[in-house]
Design an enzyme around this catalytic site. Structure first.
Site, PDB file in Angstrom:
ATOM      1  N   SER A   1     -14.339  26.564 -27.076  1.00 29.47           N
ATOM      2  CA  SER A   1     -14.413  25.354 -27.893  1.00 29.47           C
ATOM      3  C   SER A   1     -13.299  25.396 -28.925  1.00 29.47           C
ATOM      4  O   SER A   1     -12.968  26.470 -29.450  1.00 29.47           O
ATOM      5  CB  SER A   1     -15.774  25.300 -28.592  1.00 29.47           C
ATOM      6  OG  SER A   1     -15.690  24.519 -29.760  1.00 29.47           O
TER       7      SER A   1
ATOM      8  N   SER B   1       0.832  -1.209   0.000  1.00 23.53           N
ATOM      9  CA  SER B   1       0.000   0.000   0.000  1.00 23.53           C
ATOM     10  C   SER B   1       0.865   1.258   0.000  1.00 23.53           C
ATOM     11  O   SER B   1       0.341   2.371   0.030  1.00 23.53           O
ATOM     12  CB  SER B   1      -0.927  -0.003   1.216  1.00 23.53           C
ATOM     13  OG  SER B   1      -0.213  -0.281   2.405  1.00 23.53           O
TER      14      SER B   1
ATOM     15  N   ASN C   1     -18.010  27.969 -22.321  1.00 24.06           N
ATOM     16  CA  ASN C   1     -18.602  26.808 -21.649  1.00 24.06           C
ATOM     17  C   ASN C   1     -18.432  26.841 -20.124  1.00 24.06           C
ATOM     18  O   ASN C   1     -17.387  27.235 -19.629  1.00 24.06           O
ATOM     19  CB  ASN C   1     -17.968  25.516 -22.191  1.00 24.06           C
ATOM     20  CG  ASN C   1     -18.283  25.303 -23.665  1.00 24.06           C
ATOM     21  OD1 ASN C   1     -19.348  25.713 -24.131  1.00 24.06           O
ATOM     22  ND2 ASN C   1     -17.361  24.715 -24.377  1.00 24.06           N
TER      23      ASN C   1
ATOM     24  N   GLN D   1      -7.522  -2.446   3.540  1.00 23.70           N
ATOM     25  CA  GLN D   1      -6.506  -1.574   2.950  1.00 23.70           C
ATOM     26  C   GLN D   1      -7.115  -0.771   1.795  1.00 23.70           C
ATOM     27  O   GLN D   1      -6.712   0.361   1.529  1.00 23.70           O
ATOM     28  CB  GLN D   1      -5.336  -2.429   2.462  1.00 23.70           C
ATOM     29  CG  GLN D   1      -4.168  -1.648   1.922  1.00 23.70           C
ATOM     30  CD  GLN D   1      -2.928  -2.512   1.793  1.00 23.70           C
ATOM     31  OE1 GLN D   1      -2.253  -2.791   2.758  1.00 23.70           O
ATOM     32  NE2 GLN D   1      -2.636  -2.946   0.580  1.00 23.70           N
TER      33      GLN D   1
ATOM     34  N   ASN E   1      -2.354  -3.036  12.948  1.00 30.57           N
ATOM     35  CA  ASN E   1      -3.815  -2.918  12.875  1.00 30.57           C
ATOM     36  C   ASN E   1      -4.328  -1.700  13.642  1.00 30.57           C
ATOM     37  O   ASN E   1      -5.193  -0.968  13.152  1.00 30.57           O
ATOM     38  CB  ASN E   1      -4.480  -4.192  13.394  1.00 30.57           C
ATOM     39  CG  ASN E   1      -4.189  -5.379  12.495  1.00 30.57           C
ATOM     40  OD1 ASN E   1      -3.578  -5.216  11.435  1.00 30.57           O
ATOM     41  ND2 ASN E   1      -4.603  -6.562  12.907  1.00 30.57           N
TER      42      ASN E   1
ATOM     43  N   TYR F   1      -9.746  -7.316  11.844  1.00 28.97           N
ATOM     44  CA  TYR F   1      -9.048  -6.784  10.684  1.00 28.97           C
ATOM     45  C   TYR F   1      -9.031  -7.789   9.539  1.00 28.97           C
ATOM     46  O   TYR F   1      -8.857  -8.985   9.743  1.00 28.97           O
ATOM     47  CB  TYR F   1      -7.597  -6.405  11.056  1.00 28.97           C
ATOM     48  CG  TYR F   1      -6.818  -5.912   9.851  1.00 28.97           C
ATOM     49  CD1 TYR F   1      -6.957  -4.595   9.408  1.00 28.97           C
ATOM     50  CD2 TYR F   1      -5.999  -6.776   9.125  1.00 28.97           C
ATOM     51  CE1 TYR F   1      -6.277  -4.160   8.282  1.00 28.97           C
ATOM     52  CE2 TYR F   1      -5.323  -6.342   7.999  1.00 28.97           C
ATOM     53  CZ  TYR F   1      -5.463  -5.036   7.577  1.00 28.97           C
ATOM     54  OH  TYR F   1      -4.814  -4.597   6.461  1.00 28.97           O
TER      55      TYR F   1
ATOM     56  N   THR G   1     -40.848  25.563  -9.721  1.00 30.99           N
ATOM     57  CA  THR G   1     -41.106  24.167  -9.385  1.00 30.99           C
ATOM     58  C   THR G   1     -41.273  23.493 -10.735  1.00 30.99           C
ATOM     59  O   THR G   1     -41.756  24.117 -11.689  1.00 30.99           O
ATOM     60  CB  THR G   1     -42.390  23.961  -8.542  1.00 30.99           C
ATOM     61  OG1 THR G   1     -43.501  24.419  -9.312  1.00 30.99           O
ATOM     62  CG2 THR G   1     -42.344  24.731  -7.224  1.00 30.99           C
ATOM     63  N   HIS G   2     -40.835  22.252 -10.847  1.00 37.83           N
ATOM     64  CA  HIS G   2     -40.858  21.521 -12.129  1.00 37.83           C
ATOM     65  C   HIS G   2     -40.093  22.293 -13.210  1.00 37.83           C
ATOM     66  O   HIS G   2     -40.378  22.131 -14.394  1.00 37.83           O
ATOM     67  CB  HIS G   2     -42.287  21.254 -12.621  1.00 37.83           C
ATOM     68  CG  HIS G   2     -43.207  20.720 -11.570  1.00 37.83           C
ATOM     69  ND1 HIS G   2     -43.392  19.377 -11.346  1.00 37.83           N
ATOM     70  CD2 HIS G   2     -43.977  21.355 -10.638  1.00 37.83           C
ATOM     71  CE1 HIS G   2     -44.244  19.195 -10.355  1.00 37.83           C
ATOM     72  NE2 HIS G   2     -44.614  20.385  -9.896  1.00 37.83           N
TER      73      HIS G   2
HETATM   74  N1  ARG Z   1      -1.293  -1.583   5.034  1.00 40.56           N
HETATM   75  C1  ARG Z   1      -2.184  -2.249   5.927  1.00 40.56           C
HETATM   76  C2  ARG Z   1      -3.599  -1.643   5.775  1.00 40.56           C
HETATM   77  O1  ARG Z   1      -3.708  -0.599   5.278  1.00 40.56           O
HETATM   78  C3  ARG Z   1      -1.742  -2.069   7.342  1.00 40.56           C
HETATM   79  C4  ARG Z   1      -2.277  -3.079   8.289  1.00 40.56           C
HETATM   80  C5  ARG Z   1      -1.641  -4.414   8.039  1.00 40.56           C
HETATM   81  N2  ARG Z   1      -2.046  -5.363   8.983  1.00 40.56           N
HETATM   82  C6  ARG Z   1      -1.962  -6.688   8.779  1.00 40.56           C
HETATM   83  N3  ARG Z   1      -2.387  -7.441   9.702  1.00 40.56           N
HETATM   84  N4  ARG Z   1      -1.493  -7.176   7.660  1.00 40.56           N
HETATM   85  O2  ARG Z   1      -4.595  -2.220   6.088  1.00 40.56           O
END
Ligand code: ARG
Length: 453
Positions: A278, A24, A286, A323, A111, A318, A156-157
């Site tokens: 345009s 991520s 526009n 993610q 987490n 979790y 209205t409408h």
């Molecule tokens: N990058 C992870 C997320 O956004 C962080 C948490 C990861 N936790 C895990 N148990 N793999 O959710």
């Protein structure tokens, strides 16, 4: 590929495709400041509680602040195969300060860490959004003050209905945007609670002082169940929902801007700096800002639906699916922060064609209800006066004229109770100025409302 922190129980390295799929870092790196802020507060508390030494906590703090400075100066970039921003910073910290870095994560899980980062990030960004929204509210409030007696048709409408003023029209949006502001503020204040101490899901045996960490982070309290602390993202959904409602309001206003700036209405002339041309048709000007706002409303709704669907089937606590919440939340934030400045600028700079608004208010028989009410005051029941007024409108359409232009003789063909005072009773000014109830269009009423803003 760098060795994973959790590689102890594994015999093989992660496949490259899995690593890329799992990471991520490309999007959660934007939470680096919140991640560092949370880690500084956590490590200081660990030292206060005697869980790590003060020297380690100091080294961690110094190390984290140097990482932050290097990220901000561009010296440290995120080109790494780290799994996420949390791992990236921890790895970098350990490279810089050695063993002390490995003690940072005591009594913490990614987490609760990621839940904290997202909450802190959302609160920071919500404040920016509120500031931008305040500028819009202020802009249209100032415009309303200028147009207390600018008459226009209310619809209205999308059919001309009754006369109002442009100030009255704008107060509708002031009210909507103020409620949007409240909703965003409420979502941010519910997000501003610390989940740290929830651990992976079941808390921790270390004697953490959760409250002091929350305090140091400027949060209003701590989450009350460790499972909930790591499992829910309702704060993100609530924020996205508040922004979706705001976008709905902006989109309705945009639709009106697009109509009002057309040659058919000619109520607005958009400033050159806030419209586009345009490539083929030389005459075109526009309303792209309004159209894009209307379009981006669909995008924010999409994010909200993504968030709701991502979360709907997840067993506590979790799950990695969560993610995915981040990208939708970030898109909501980026979109609304992109929408508001040009939208406010467009409002601030456009020319209001008072003349065309008033001509439209006069042209659409918007005083027909007031004519019926006039006859009620002469003693005729409303259902009958409604019919008389309707017949007069029909007569005007046939004869290509308007109610206020009829002669008293013409009026009398429909009711001999109509007298000279009818002209005053159905004038635009009377129709508007007599509607003095709270919330009505009378200039004094609207002025009182605006003065209280
Ligand atoms: N990058 C992870 C997320 O956004 C962080 C948490 C990861 N936790 C895990 N148990 N793999 O959710």
């Amino acid at each position: 590929m760098a060795k994973k922190m959790w590689s102890g129980r594994f015999e093989k390295a992660t496949d490259k495709t899995v690593n890329d799929y799992n990471s991520s870092l490309p999007f959660d790196s934007r939470m680096y400041a919140q991640d560092i802020e949370g880690s500084v507060a956590h490590s200081a508390m660990l030292a206060r509680q005697g869980i790590i030494s003060q020297e380690d906590a100091d080294a961690i703090r110094e190390g984290l602040l140097s990482i932050k400075a290097d990220i901000e100066s561009g010296k440290l970039t995120f080109d790494s195969d780290a799994e996420d921003i949390h791992m990236f910073i921890e790895e970098e910290l350990t490279n810089r300060i050695g063993d002390a870095g490995k003690r940072l994560h005591t009594g913490r899980s990614r987490n609760d860490q990621v839940a904290l980062d997202q909450r802190l990030y959302l609160v920071d960004e919500a404040l920016d959004v509120i500031e931008l929204l305040d500028e819009l509210i202020e802009t249209i409030t100032d415009m309303a003050k200028e147009h207390l007696t600018t008459y226009m048709p209310g619809y209205t409408h999308l059919q001309r209905a009754q006369p109002i003023t442009y100030a009255h029209y704008l107060t509708a949006y002031i009210e909507m945007f103020k409620r949007d502001r409240d909703r965003i503020e409420a979502a941010a204040s519910r997000a501003n609670i610390s989940p740290l101490g929830s651990g992976a899901l079941a808390g921790t045996t270390y004697p953490l002082d959760r409250e002091s960490v929350a305090d140091e982070l400027g949060m209003a309290g701590v989450t009350q169940c460790s499972l909930d602390g790591v499992a829910d993202r309702d704060f993100a959904i609530e924020f996205a929902s508040a922004v979706s409602i705001l976008m709905m309001h902006l989109s309705r206003m945009s639709e009106e801007i697009i109509l009002y700036a057309s040659q058919e209405f000619k109520f607005y002339e958009l400033d050159d700096a806030y419209s586009t041309g345009s490539s083929m048709m030389p005459q075109k000007k526009n309303p792209d800002v309004a159209e894009l706002t209307r379009g981006k409303t669909g995008r924010v709704y999409g994010d909200l639906i993504s968030l709701l669907v991502i979360m709907k089937g997840l067993p506590l606590t979790y799950n990695k699916d969560m993610q995915e919440v981040q990208e939708s939340l970030f898109d909501v934030i980026d979109t609304i922060k992109g929408v508001l400045p040009p939208f406010t600028g467009m409002m601030k700079t456009m020319t209001i064609r008072k003349d065309n608004m008033e001509a439209a208010a006069l042209g659409g028989f918007t005083n027909a209800t007031d004519l019926a009410d006039y006859l009620v005051r002469k003693g005729i029941p409303f259902r009958e006066t409604h019919a008389i007024s309707g017949k007069l409108v029909h007569y005007c359409i046939e004869n290509n004229t308007t109610l206020e232009k009829l002669s008293i003789e013409q009026f009398k063909q429909f009711s001999d109770l109509i007298e000279e005072d009818v002209y005053d009773a159905i004038s635009l000014e009377t129709c508007v100025n007599k509607r003095t109830l709270t919330g009505g269009p009378a200039p004094d009423t609207v002025k009182r409302y605006l003065d209280n803003q």
